[in-house]
Design a protein around this motif. Sequence first.
Motif, PDB file in Angstrom:
ATOM      1  N   ILE A  56       0.875  -1.117  -0.027  1.00 34.97           N
ATOM      2  CA  ILE A  56      -0.048  -0.018  -0.039  1.00 34.97           C
ATOM      3  C   ILE A  56       0.939   1.351   0.108  1.00 34.97           C
ATOM      4  O   ILE A  56       0.422   2.277  -0.122  1.00 34.97           O
ATOM      5  CB  ILE A  56      -0.999   0.086   1.275  1.00 34.97           C
ATOM      6  CG1 ILE A  56      -2.210   0.714   0.768  1.00 34.97           C
ATOM      7  CG2 ILE A  56      -0.465   0.499   2.509  1.00 34.97           C
ATOM      8  CD1 ILE A  56      -3.382   0.605   1.393  1.00 34.97           C
ATOM      9  N   ASN A  57       1.949   1.298  -0.013  1.00 34.82           N
ATOM     10  CA  ASN A  57       2.958   2.236   0.020  1.00 34.82           C
ATOM     11  C   ASN A  57       2.852   3.143  -1.310  1.00 34.82           C
ATOM     12  O   ASN A  57       3.032   4.215  -1.321  1.00 34.82           O
ATOM     13  CB  ASN A  57       4.633   1.919   0.167  1.00 34.82           C
ATOM     14  CG  ASN A  57       5.041   1.399   1.606  1.00 34.82           C
ATOM     15  OD1 ASN A  57       3.899   1.867   2.429  1.00 34.82           O
ATOM     16  ND2 ASN A  57       5.978   0.865   1.660  1.00 34.82           N
ATOM     17  N   HIS A  59      -0.028   3.837  -2.646  1.00 37.67           N
ATOM     18  CA  HIS A  59      -1.226   4.737  -2.595  1.00 37.67           C
ATOM     19  C   HIS A  59      -0.667   5.879  -1.867  1.00 37.67           C
ATOM     20  O   HIS A  59      -1.230   6.863  -1.972  1.00 37.67           O
ATOM     21  CB  HIS A  59      -2.325   3.841  -2.025  1.00 37.67           C
ATOM     22  CG  HIS A  59      -2.890   2.758  -2.791  1.00 37.67           C
ATOM     23  ND1 HIS A  59      -3.950   2.224  -2.707  1.00 37.67           N
ATOM     24  CD2 HIS A  59      -2.266   1.919  -3.764  1.00 37.67           C
ATOM     25  CE1 HIS A  59      -4.384   1.355  -3.624  1.00 37.67           C
ATOM     26  NE2 HIS A  59      -2.931   0.903  -4.100  1.00 37.67           N
ATOM     27  N   ILE A  60       0.311   5.463  -1.032  1.00 34.06           N
ATOM     28  CA  ILE A  60       0.622   6.823   0.138  1.00 34.06           C
ATOM     29  C   ILE A  60       1.306   7.845  -0.752  1.00 34.06           C
ATOM     30  O   ILE A  60       1.493   8.931  -0.558  1.00 34.06           O
ATOM     31  CB  ILE A  60       1.124   6.058   1.359  1.00 34.06           C
ATOM     32  CG1 ILE A  60       0.211   5.203   2.112  1.00 34.06           C
ATOM     33  CG2 ILE A  60       1.574   7.200   2.295  1.00 34.06           C
ATOM     34  CD1 ILE A  60       0.362   4.841   3.235  1.00 34.06           C
ATOM     35  N   VAL A  62       1.044   8.246  -3.989  1.00 40.73           N
ATOM     36  CA  VAL A  62       0.120   9.213  -4.712  1.00 40.73           C
ATOM     37  C   VAL A  62      -0.596  10.162  -3.964  1.00 40.73           C
ATOM     38  O   VAL A  62      -0.510  11.242  -4.362  1.00 40.73           O
ATOM     39  CB  VAL A  62      -0.957   7.970  -5.375  1.00 40.73           C
ATOM     40  CG1 VAL A  62      -2.171   8.860  -5.954  1.00 40.73           C
ATOM     41  CG2 VAL A  62      -0.279   7.268  -6.449  1.00 40.73           C
ATOM     42  N   PHE A  63      -0.751   9.772  -2.772  1.00 40.73           N
ATOM     43  CA  PHE A  63      -1.255  10.832  -1.685  1.00 40.73           C
ATOM     44  C   PHE A  63      -0.465  12.064  -1.824  1.00 40.73           C
ATOM     45  O   PHE A  63      -0.714  13.277  -1.888  1.00 40.73           O
ATOM     46  CB  PHE A  63      -1.859  10.264  -0.446  1.00 40.73           C
ATOM     47  CG  PHE A  63      -2.260  11.002   0.501  1.00 40.73           C
ATOM     48  CD1 PHE A  63      -1.457  11.537   1.466  1.00 40.73           C
ATOM     49  CD2 PHE A  63      -3.643  11.312   0.545  1.00 40.73           C
ATOM     50  CE1 PHE A  63      -2.061  12.236   2.473  1.00 40.73           C
ATOM     51  CE2 PHE A  63      -4.117  12.086   1.798  1.00 40.73           C
ATOM     52  CZ  PHE A  63      -3.326  12.618   2.618  1.00 40.73           C
ATOM     53  N   PHE A  64       0.861  11.891  -1.486  1.00 46.66           N
ATOM     54  CA  PHE A  64       1.820  12.848  -1.335  1.00 46.66           C
ATOM     55  C   PHE A  64       2.005  13.734  -2.540  1.00 46.66           C
ATOM     56  O   PHE A  64       2.137  14.735  -2.861  1.00 46.66           O
ATOM     57  CB  PHE A  64       3.172  12.374  -0.695  1.00 46.66           C
ATOM     58  CG  PHE A  64       3.065  12.143   0.719  1.00 46.66           C
ATOM     59  CD1 PHE A  64       3.362  10.793   1.098  1.00 46.66           C
ATOM     60  CD2 PHE A  64       2.444  13.118   1.520  1.00 46.66           C
ATOM     61  CE1 PHE A  64       3.332  10.346   2.505  1.00 46.66           C
ATOM     62  CE2 PHE A  64       2.529  12.762   3.003  1.00 46.66           C
ATOM     63  CZ  PHE A  64       2.640  11.598   3.402  1.00 46.66           C
TER      64      PHE A  64
END
Lengths: 100, 166, 355
Positions: A56-57, A59-60, A62-64
């Motif tokens: 899931i890193n 997705h994180i 992408v958030f940043f």
Amino acid sequence: MIPVSYYLILSAILFSIGVAAFVFRRNIITLFMSIELMLNAVNLSFVAFANVHQNINGHIFVFFVMVVAAAEAAVGLAIIIAVFRTRETLNVDRVNLLKL
Amino acid sequence: MVHQILFFVFAGLCVAGALNLLFQKHPIHSALSLIVVMGSLAALFLLLGAEFVAAIQIIVYAGAIMVLFVYVIMLLNAGEEEKSPDNSSIALYIGVPAITAIVAFVLLLLVRRNDVHDGVQLGQFMGGTKAIAMKLFTDFLLPFEVTSVLILIAIMGAVVLARKER
Amino acid sequence: MNETIKLIIFNAVKILVVTHVLLGAVAYTVWLERKLIGRMQNRWGPTRVGPFGLLQPIADGLKFIVKEDMLPPGVNKPLFILAPAIAVVFGLTPLAVIPFGPMLDAARYGWGEKAQGLQITDVNIGLLVILAMTSIGVYGIALSGWSSNSKYSLLGALRASAQMISYELSLGLSLVGVLMMSQSLSLRAIVDTQAGGILHWNIFAGLQIIGFFVYVTSAFAENNRIPFDLPEAETELVAGYHTEYSAMKFAMFFMAEYANMFSASSIATLLFLGGWHPPHPAMMLGTEGSLAYALSGVFWFAFKIFLFICFYIWIRATLPRFRYDQLMSFGWKFLLPLALANVLASGLVIALRNT
């Protein structure tokens, strides 16, 4: 069943269209939009790889990327407004003198 | 079968929107094409199982950042792009083949990897809001706080830069 | 009939019923508004067309259909036609994730093995879908003003979209308090945590009174309803962003406004007032999982939404409108800090409960 490489190929195509738009267009706002297109293409490849490795890193990250893109768009558009107020043009070729 | 149709429809919309951004003269049409690209990318994220990222792509990118772009285009009354006399045609004749060559090279490198030929399952939603939140507030706490400060600085900078001169 | 066909038929029936009921409700909300405001202002409201003026929405609909639909000169044609469509579509889409009633035990009636919910689809991120649709609905208004080639429309559209994006922040933050109390983004799960009597609803047991106030105020501002309707006030800006629109496109803006009102009321009902749960658990017919139970759930849900819409109309008849700078400073300097304080306080309460 779509192989993940299809998503990566799509990401590469979008990135290259973004680069082409950045090189060939002369309007400042369109240049900024092509930068956003490049960032979106990169987001797609992050999510595709997160799916491959089931981590899931991706997705994180992408958030940043989205957060940084938002901050950059805000400041960049404020600069465009300031430049437009003094030079009265949105053509990037005309903004070529340090002093008016 | 449904997966193929959904993927090709949304991928086609993405590429069509991106090409429209490249070829349209008026910036507002480019902005609307970019919104279409972002919406189709959100659908592609859902196909890849990233539900939270798809939702925040629509909320943040298509619903806030692009609204900002559309605002600036409306406020500055940006007209159609004028034909600039100092467009060099050398850039066109060298640039287009160069970009095509780079794209072909990147694609070749991509399809020779070993781990990208597995299939994506439809409906395989991985993590969810809870998993992302657990990771974000424990392992990635420092980048989270730093990006909060970054956004604060960006807000102050935008307000100062766009203020009217006294 | 095998399972897939049953599934498709059931979902198609759900979609058709929900869409038609909503569009009928939108038409009759206009009638209700004119009647209630008329009564509050000591006059009759529509009485001529049909008994009690009940056929007035049908007459209005016919008028909109047969009126001339003109395109003013100089407008940007594709955007002019697209803008009301965007407003209507993204005003109606939140209905796809709203649960109208409890789970129906389909095996009792021969429709399959699983229990079917009275909801078009239950996604895990239902609350985020609704926020996303309200974010995109801003484009309908911004593009309508820009494409109309008129100064009044452009100013009205810029003001309206600035107001909508400012109040979206406090809207989202007021929902975070509910999210923390219910531990889930799925709307059905949020409603399920409010079972029991009236004291279990989120506004009381979840301690979300301030969140409720912030949500209702932000919803009024998102819909451009009084007291926040400066962008479409007739005395201020001619008619704001829909000045140049006639006939069916104007009717679509109208429908979009009432559909947004309906969505905002249903979200408030689901998140703060217990959704389809009655004030006391004994007030439902039938046992859990039967059709009578499901229909009485739908009745309670519709009753609460009806009360909300009457509240919207009551506020419209009573309050004057805010000036634009008062509106923006209220949103940024009062509601946003209040919503943040609500999030902090809810987090503190949950942390104290868990120790």
